[in-house]
Design a protein around this motif. Sequence first.
Motif, PDB file in Angstrom:
ATOM      1  N   ILE A 111      10.048  51.726 -19.977  1.00 51.70           N
ATOM      2  CA  ILE A 111      10.930  51.565 -18.818  1.00 51.70           C
ATOM      3  C   ILE A 111      10.769  50.173 -18.217  1.00 51.70           C
ATOM      4  N   ASP A 112       9.537  49.690 -18.113  1.00 57.10           N
ATOM      5  CA  ASP A 112       9.312  48.326 -17.619  1.00 57.10           C
ATOM      6  C   ASP A 112      10.103  47.319 -18.452  1.00 57.10           C
ATOM      7  N   GLY A 113      10.080  47.505 -19.775  1.00 53.05           N
ATOM      8  CA  GLY A 113      10.815  46.601 -20.655  1.00 53.05           C
ATOM      9  C   GLY A 113      12.311  46.660 -20.413  1.00 53.05           C
ATOM     10  N   LYS A 114      12.826  47.863 -20.200  1.00 52.55           N
ATOM     11  CA  LYS A 114      14.260  48.009 -19.930  1.00 52.55           C
ATOM     12  C   LYS A 114      14.647  47.367 -18.600  1.00 52.55           C
ATOM     13  N   VAL A 115      13.787  47.517 -17.596  1.00 53.08           N
ATOM     14  CA  VAL A 115      14.059  46.919 -16.288  1.00 53.08           C
ATOM     15  C   VAL A 115      14.098  45.395 -16.403  1.00 53.08           C
ATOM     16  N   MET A 116      13.215  44.825 -17.197  1.00 53.08           N
ATOM     17  CA  MET A 116      13.190  43.372 -17.341  1.00 53.08           C
ATOM     18  C   MET A 116      14.407  42.833 -18.092  1.00 53.08           C
ATOM     19  N   GLU A 117      15.156  43.704 -18.761  1.00 55.14           N
ATOM     20  CA  GLU A 117      16.367  43.259 -19.440  1.00 55.14           C
ATOM     21  C   GLU A 117      17.503  42.969 -18.459  1.00 55.14           C
ATOM     22  N   ARG A 118      17.397  43.461 -17.245  1.00 57.19           N
ATOM     23  CA  ARG A 118      18.423  43.221 -16.222  1.00 57.19           C
ATOM     24  C   ARG A 118      18.333  41.783 -15.734  1.00 57.19           C
ATOM     25  N   ASP A 119      19.402  41.027 -15.907  1.00 58.74           N
ATOM     26  CA  ASP A 119      19.440  39.629 -15.482  1.00 58.74           C
ATOM     27  C   ASP A 119      19.657  39.559 -13.977  1.00 58.74           C
ATOM     28  N   LEU A 120      18.667  39.042 -13.262  1.00 58.33           N
ATOM     29  CA  LEU A 120      18.721  38.997 -11.805  1.00 58.33           C
ATOM     30  C   LEU A 120      19.240  37.680 -11.256  1.00 58.33           C
ATOM     31  N   ARG A 121      19.495  36.728 -12.116  1.00 56.17           N
ATOM     32  CA  ARG A 121      19.804  35.387 -11.636  1.00 56.17           C
ATOM     33  C   ARG A 121      21.137  35.287 -10.914  1.00 56.17           C
ATOM     34  N   ARG A 122      22.065  36.193 -11.231  1.00 59.68           N
ATOM     35  CA  ARG A 122      23.367  36.149 -10.558  1.00 59.68           C
ATOM     36  C   ARG A 122      23.709  37.462  -9.851  1.00 59.68           C
ATOM     37  N   THR A 123      22.730  38.312  -9.699  1.00 61.88           N
ATOM     38  CA  THR A 123      23.007  39.606  -9.074  1.00 61.88           C
ATOM     39  C   THR A 123      23.447  39.428  -7.621  1.00 61.88           C
ATOM     40  N   ALA A 124      24.444  40.214  -7.235  1.00 59.94           N
ATOM     41  CA  ALA A 124      24.965  40.136  -5.867  1.00 59.94           C
ATOM     42  C   ALA A 124      24.778  41.455  -5.116  1.00 59.94           C
ATOM     43  N   ASP A 125      24.596  42.544  -5.853  1.00 56.92           N
ATOM     44  CA  ASP A 125      24.442  43.863  -5.251  1.00 56.92           C
ATOM     45  C   ASP A 125      23.017  44.013  -4.741  1.00 56.92           C
ATOM     46  N   THR A 126      22.862  44.173  -3.446  1.00 55.95           N
ATOM     47  CA  THR A 126      21.529  44.334  -2.870  1.00 55.95           C
ATOM     48  C   THR A 126      21.236  45.784  -2.488  1.00 55.95           C
ATOM     49  N   SER A 127      22.098  46.719  -2.818  1.00 47.15           N
ATOM     50  CA  SER A 127      21.955  48.098  -2.354  1.00 47.15           C
ATOM     51  C   SER A 127      20.712  48.772  -2.923  1.00 47.15           C
ATOM     52  N   PHE A 128      20.258  49.792  -2.216  1.00 48.75           N
ATOM     53  CA  PHE A 128      19.123  50.594  -2.653  1.00 48.75           C
ATOM     54  C   PHE A 128      19.484  51.430  -3.875  1.00 48.75           C
ATOM     55  N   GLU A 129      20.688  51.990  -3.873  1.00 46.99           N
ATOM     56  CA  GLU A 129      21.072  52.915  -4.938  1.00 46.99           C
ATOM     57  C   GLU A 129      21.304  52.209  -6.272  1.00 46.99           C
ATOM     58  N   PHE A 132       4.964  43.334 -15.595  1.00 48.60           N
ATOM     59  CA  PHE A 132       6.127  42.460 -15.744  1.00 48.60           C
ATOM     60  C   PHE A 132       5.655  41.037 -16.027  1.00 48.60           C
ATOM     61  N   ASP A 133       6.402  40.327 -16.848  1.00 48.39           N
ATOM     62  CA  ASP A 133       5.988  38.960 -17.160  1.00 48.39           C
ATOM     63  C   ASP A 133       6.331  38.010 -16.008  1.00 48.39           C
ATOM     64  N   THR A 134       5.732  36.834 -16.031  1.00 49.00           N
ATOM     65  CA  THR A 134       5.878  35.891 -14.923  1.00 49.00           C
ATOM     66  C   THR A 134       7.309  35.393 -14.764  1.00 49.00           C
ATOM     67  N   ASP A 135       8.044  35.248 -15.864  1.00 47.36           N
ATOM     68  CA  ASP A 135       9.433  34.796 -15.771  1.00 47.36           C
ATOM     69  C   ASP A 135      10.279  35.814 -15.014  1.00 47.36           C
ATOM     70  N   TYR A 136      10.085  37.101 -15.317  1.00 47.62           N
ATOM     71  CA  TYR A 136      10.861  38.133 -14.624  1.00 47.62           C
ATOM     72  C   TYR A 136      10.516  38.160 -13.134  1.00 47.62           C
ATOM     73  N   LEU A 137       9.244  38.105 -12.799  1.00 45.37           N
ATOM     74  CA  LEU A 137       8.841  38.151 -11.402  1.00 45.37           C
ATOM     75  C   LEU A 137       9.362  36.934 -10.637  1.00 45.37           C
ATOM     76  N   GLU A 138       9.405  35.790 -11.290  1.00 42.91           N
ATOM     77  CA  GLU A 138       9.960  34.595 -10.651  1.00 42.91           C
ATOM     78  C   GLU A 138      11.451  34.765 -10.402  1.00 42.91           C
ATOM     79  N   ASP A 139      12.175  35.328 -11.380  1.00 46.60           N
ATOM     80  CA  ASP A 139      13.602  35.591 -11.196  1.00 46.60           C
ATOM     81  C   ASP A 139      13.835  36.584 -10.056  1.00 46.60           C
ATOM     82  N   LEU A 140      12.971  37.595  -9.960  1.00 53.73           N
ATOM     83  CA  LEU A 140      13.100  38.586  -8.893  1.00 53.73           C
ATOM     84  C   LEU A 140      12.873  37.944  -7.527  1.00 53.73           C
ATOM     85  N   LYS A 141      11.847  37.145  -7.409  1.00 49.98           N
ATOM     86  CA  LYS A 141      11.571  36.472  -6.130  1.00 49.98           C
ATOM     87  C   LYS A 141      12.724  35.561  -5.733  1.00 49.98           C
TER      88      LYS A 141
END
Length: 210
Positions: free
Chosen positions: A104-122, A148-157
């Motif tokens: 599941i962690d691997g699948k979550v990291m596949e989500r590209d966060l760099r252009r995400t606009a949806d901030t909702s909880f759901e 999670f790898d450092t690249d993903y955590l940096e993208d999330l931040k």
Amino acid sequence: MKTLSRKLKEIIDNQILNGSFSTDQSLLNGRMGLSLFFFHCSRLLHNRFYEDFAGELLEDICLHLPFDLAVDFADGFCGIGWAVEYMRRQGFVEGDTDEILKEIDGKVMERDLRRTADTSFEHGLEGIVSYVRARLDSPRRESNELPFDTDYLEDLKNACQRTGVDWQSEDYIPEKVWKRVVDWWRQEAAIAEVYNWKRGIPLLETYQNT
């Protein structure tokens, strides 16, 4: 000894008979939520059968988890994975969640966060943050072994900074997220006027406080 309300007993009996037939594995709408309902029933009502039922549901969910799910909290990987961490934190289950949730962690990291606009909880960033925080705060033998790898955590931040989501806020600790989940179920049940496990968990809380 307190007695169950008629409505709560009806919900429990109905979900034992029919709840496991759902094909929806998600937390907010499906069988993962049902499993949590019965874990809480077991603890509050001191009923081992409910614990066994919840455990069987959880095992079946993990064995038959479709890996084409969305990443989101409501219907996808983040909600399901968060529930596993919550169950461990509550003492409902044991085991190494780093091992259990590795895929599941691997699948979550596949989500590209760099252009995400949806901030909702759901369906958006707040749900992802809720899962990531639960995983990062999970007790583990080696503090430097992160899921999670450092690249993903940096993208999330960066995504959180760009959208104004404070990912280090107390709002994303498991206890606060659980209250948010219960409130969501309560609102959904009230709108639909249904008496399934979504209404059952708030009823359990009422029973506990009487």
